[in-house]
Design a protein around this motif. Structure first.
Motif, short mmCIF file in Angstrom:
data_model
loop_
_atom_site.label_atom_id
_atom_site.label_comp_id
_atom_site.label_asym_id
_atom_site.label_seq_id
_atom_site.Cartn_x
_atom_site.Cartn_y
_atom_site.Cartn_z
N GLU A 1 0.85 -1.20 0.00
CA GLU A 1 0.00 0.00 0.00
C GLU A 1 0.87 1.23 0.00
O GLU A 1 1.95 1.23 0.57
CB GLU A 1 -0.86 0.03 1.27
N ASN A 2 0.37 2.29 -0.64
CA ASN A 2 1.07 3.57 -0.59
C ASN A 2 0.06 4.70 -0.74
O ASN A 2 -1.15 4.44 -0.79
CB ASN A 2 2.16 3.63 -1.66
N THR A 3 0.56 5.93 -0.82
CA THR A 3 -0.36 7.07 -0.80
C THR A 3 -0.72 7.59 -2.19
O THR A 3 -1.31 8.66 -2.32
CB THR A 3 0.25 8.23 0.02
N LEU A 4 -0.36 6.82 -3.21
CA LEU A 4 -0.64 7.26 -4.59
C LEU A 4 -2.14 7.18 -4.90
O LEU A 4 -2.76 6.14 -4.70
CB LEU A 4 0.13 6.37 -5.58
N ARG A 5 -2.71 8.30 -5.36
CA ARG A 5 -4.12 8.32 -5.77
C ARG A 5 -4.22 8.93 -7.16
O ARG A 5 -3.64 9.97 -7.42
CB ARG A 5 -4.96 9.17 -4.79
N TYR A 6 -4.95 8.27 -8.02
CA TYR A 6 -5.06 8.74 -9.40
C TYR A 6 -6.52 8.99 -9.76
O TYR A 6 -7.36 8.11 -9.59
CB TYR A 6 -4.45 7.69 -10.34
N TYR A 7 -6.82 10.21 -10.19
CA TYR A 7 -8.18 10.58 -10.58
C TYR A 7 -8.23 10.64 -12.11
O TYR A 7 -7.96 11.66 -12.72
CB TYR A 7 -8.57 11.91 -9.94
N LYS A 8 -8.58 9.48 -12.65
CA LYS A 8 -8.51 9.28 -14.10
C LYS A 8 -9.36 10.29 -14.89
O LYS A 8 -8.96 10.72 -15.97
CB LYS A 8 -9.00 7.86 -14.39
N ASP A 9 -10.51 10.64 -14.33
CA ASP A 9 -11.41 11.54 -15.04
C ASP A 9 -10.81 12.94 -15.25
O ASP A 9 -11.21 13.67 -16.16
CB ASP A 9 -12.76 11.65 -14.31
N LYS A 10 -9.84 13.31 -14.41
CA LYS A 10 -9.22 14.63 -14.55
C LYS A 10 -8.12 14.64 -15.62
O LYS A 10 -7.72 15.69 -16.09
CB LYS A 10 -8.58 15.06 -13.22
N CYS A 11 -7.60 13.44 -15.95
CA CYS A 11 -6.43 13.32 -16.83
C CYS A 11 -6.69 13.90 -18.21
O CYS A 11 -7.73 13.65 -18.82
CB CYS A 11 -6.03 11.85 -16.96
N ILE A 12 -5.73 14.71 -18.71
CA ILE A 12 -5.87 15.30 -20.05
C ILE A 12 -4.92 14.61 -21.04
O ILE A 12 -4.70 15.10 -22.14
CB ILE A 12 -5.60 16.82 -20.02
N ASN A 13 -4.34 13.50 -20.60
CA ASN A 13 -3.48 12.67 -21.47
C ASN A 13 -2.24 13.41 -21.98
O ASN A 13 -1.87 13.27 -23.13
CB ASN A 13 -4.31 12.14 -22.65
N CYS A 14 -1.61 14.20 -21.11
CA CYS A 14 -0.40 14.93 -21.54
C CYS A 14 0.82 14.03 -21.51
O CYS A 14 1.86 14.37 -22.04
CB CYS A 14 -0.18 16.17 -20.68
N LYS A 15 0.72 12.89 -20.85
CA LYS A 15 1.76 11.85 -20.80
C LYS A 15 2.96 12.20 -19.93
O LYS A 15 3.97 11.49 -19.93
CB LYS A 15 2.23 11.48 -22.20
N ARG A 16 2.91 13.31 -19.22
CA ARG A 16 4.04 13.71 -18.37
C ARG A 16 4.35 12.63 -17.33
O ARG A 16 5.50 12.32 -17.07
CB ARG A 16 3.71 15.01 -17.63
N CYS A 17 3.30 12.06 -16.72
CA CYS A 17 3.53 11.07 -15.66
C CYS A 17 4.25 9.84 -16.18
O CYS A 17 5.11 9.28 -15.50
CB CYS A 17 2.20 10.68 -15.00
N THR A 18 3.93 9.45 -17.42
CA THR A 18 4.59 8.27 -17.99
C THR A 18 6.07 8.57 -18.26
O THR A 18 6.90 7.69 -18.28
CB THR A 18 3.92 7.83 -19.31
#
Lengths: 346, 103
Positions: B7-24
């Motif tokens: 477990e960790n504190t990572l939370r991802y709100y997919k609906d907000k994503c604009i697909n800029c690909k920075r995280c990848t």
């Protein structure tokens, strides 16, 4: 490294709002014997904070207004990895003041960060030296840099380069970092180079404890202390992935028990001792050695490339009480046996 | 049972994503991969909470409590009765075991 300073002719102080130090350092990509010696000292943690490069703007080769700009930390290992990877290229290197800490750690602490990058762009007058508005930042600098904010505040666009400087050639040729280039590993080489510093951290206390044990319990106990420290700081990192379980503390306990067994047998089979002494003597290394190695193993999480803070915190709560209990219990027995020995009761 | 890293504190709100690909791009462990309409969170347990993705996400679609996971610093802070997260990582000093010198 050949470094020289020259007046920065394309940087006009009058035009910049911020003070411009008008200094452009020149370096080449050669790693000299002196550099290698400096790297060696850095690996051993000798003069830990002295492996620094002066922050500022450096030119490598013969860059022009269109040449790429790379950001780096002012730690010699980081800076030298970058400049040696840029052999044959004409480029600028913008060295941030990370207080002599490598890119990733500095990014985690925020010294390789948005504020420092923007500040360094301003004070070096970078905007007057290159025509384009792009800085290639090592990917591992990203935990400290908000690309968006840097862009808003300085006008410069951030491009995240590969994790390792040695992939820069390929990256510049293709303009793309593969997923392999974007992934951090923790190879056996990566782990081995970390062992000297782990050992150096604890060497002084280990020697003191070994000397005390020599007088209190004899040479075998003294040897056990040295072996425990070497196993925890050198052997543990090297064989890390091969020890069962995921938790570092548990891995340390397992390794500790294996290391303690020969000492336990030695004490148990000492001739001419009363039975209860042999039993206590056999139990002591099984308590103290795993506790010490487990603690050293837990501390190694700070040097790895993959443990999360949440997980490390969980490990602390789960295992530190166990380690403490084992160490205290073991030490009490050890001191008791030592006193009996000194007082001539055994 | 002996894995504290599930477990960790990572939370991802997919609906907000604009697909800029920075995280990848910034993630050193391939936690996010490029998707068709947005980034996909494929390996959440690989996250080491470095915080690069959250800091570089332009629309705050990612949250993570980042911090230096330095056991030495945390234990020291806890022993002094301070907040464990306030522990200063010691890689700036001469003592303590922290921070690989990888790059």
């Amino acid at each position: 490294m050949v470094a020289s300073k020259s007046p920065c002719c394309s940087c006009s102080c009058e035009e910049t709002i911020y003070p411009c130090n008008c200094e452009l350092h020149t370096v080449d990509s050669t790693i000299t014997i002196a550099n290698r010696f400096d790297h060696f000292l850095a690996r051993w943690g000798i003069k830990r904070m002295a492996h620094r490069v002066e922050p500022g703007l450096y030119q490598i080769g013969s860059p022009c207004i269109d040449s790429p700009v790379f950001a780096s930390a002012n730690y010699t290992l980081s800076f030298d990895a970058l400049r040696s990877a840029l052999a044959g290229f004409d480029a600028y290197i913008l060295v941030l003041d990370t207080k002599g800490i490598n890119v990733w750690c500095a990014a985690g602490k925020g010294t390789f960060g948005t504020d420092e990058l923007v500040h360094r762009i301003e004070t070096t007058g970078l905007g007057n030296i290159v025509k384009h508005r792009k800085i290639i930042v090592p990917q591992l600098g990203a935990p400290g840099i908000s690309a968006l904010e840097v862009n808003h505040r300085s006008g410069f666009r951030i491009e995240y380069g590969p994790v390792r400087a040695r992939d820069l050639h390929e990256y510049l040729r293709t303009g793309k970092a593969t997923s392999e280039m974007r992934t951090v590993n923790f190879s056996i080489y990566d782990r081995i180079v970390l062992t000297p510093i782990e050992l150096m951290h604890i060497s002084l206390s280990a020697i003191v404890v070994a000397i005390i044990l020599w007088f209190l319990a004899g040479i075998v106990a003294s040897l056990a202390a040295i072996v425990a420290v070497l196993a925890g700081t050198v052997l543990f990192p090297v064989i890390l992935p091969f020890i069962p379980t995921k938790d570092f503390s548990m891995k340390g306990l397992i390794l500790g028990i294996i290391v303690a067994i020969p000492f336990s047998i030695t004490f148990a089979s000492s001739r001419g001792l009363p039975g209860w002494v042999a039993v206590l003597g056999a139990v002591t290394p099984l308590l103290i050695i795993p506790a010490v190695i487990s603690y050293l193993a837990l501390n190694f999480t700070g040097s790895t490339t993959f443990t999360s803070r949440t997980g490390v915190k969980k490990e602390i709560f789960k295992y530190v009480p166990v380690m403490a209990a084992m160490a205290i219990f073991g030490s009490v027995i050890c001191i008791f046996l030592g006193l009996c020995r000194v007082l001539g009761r055994i | 049972m002996f894995n504290s890293y599930l477990e960790n504190t990572l939370r991802y709100y997919k609906d907000k994503c604009i697909n800029c690909k920075r995280c990848t791009e910034v993630c050193p462990h391939g936690v996010f991969v490029e998707g068709v309409a947005n980034a996909e969170l494929v390996h959440p347990t690989r996250c080491m909470e470095c915080g690069a993705c959250a800091l570089n996400c332009p629309v705050q679609a990612i949250e993570v409590q980042s911090g230096v996971g330095c056991a030495w610093a945390m234990i020291n802070a806890a022993l002094r009765g301070k907040d464990m997260d306030s522990g200063e990582c010691s890689c700036g000093g001469d003592t303590g075991s922290c921070c690989g010198e990888l790059k």
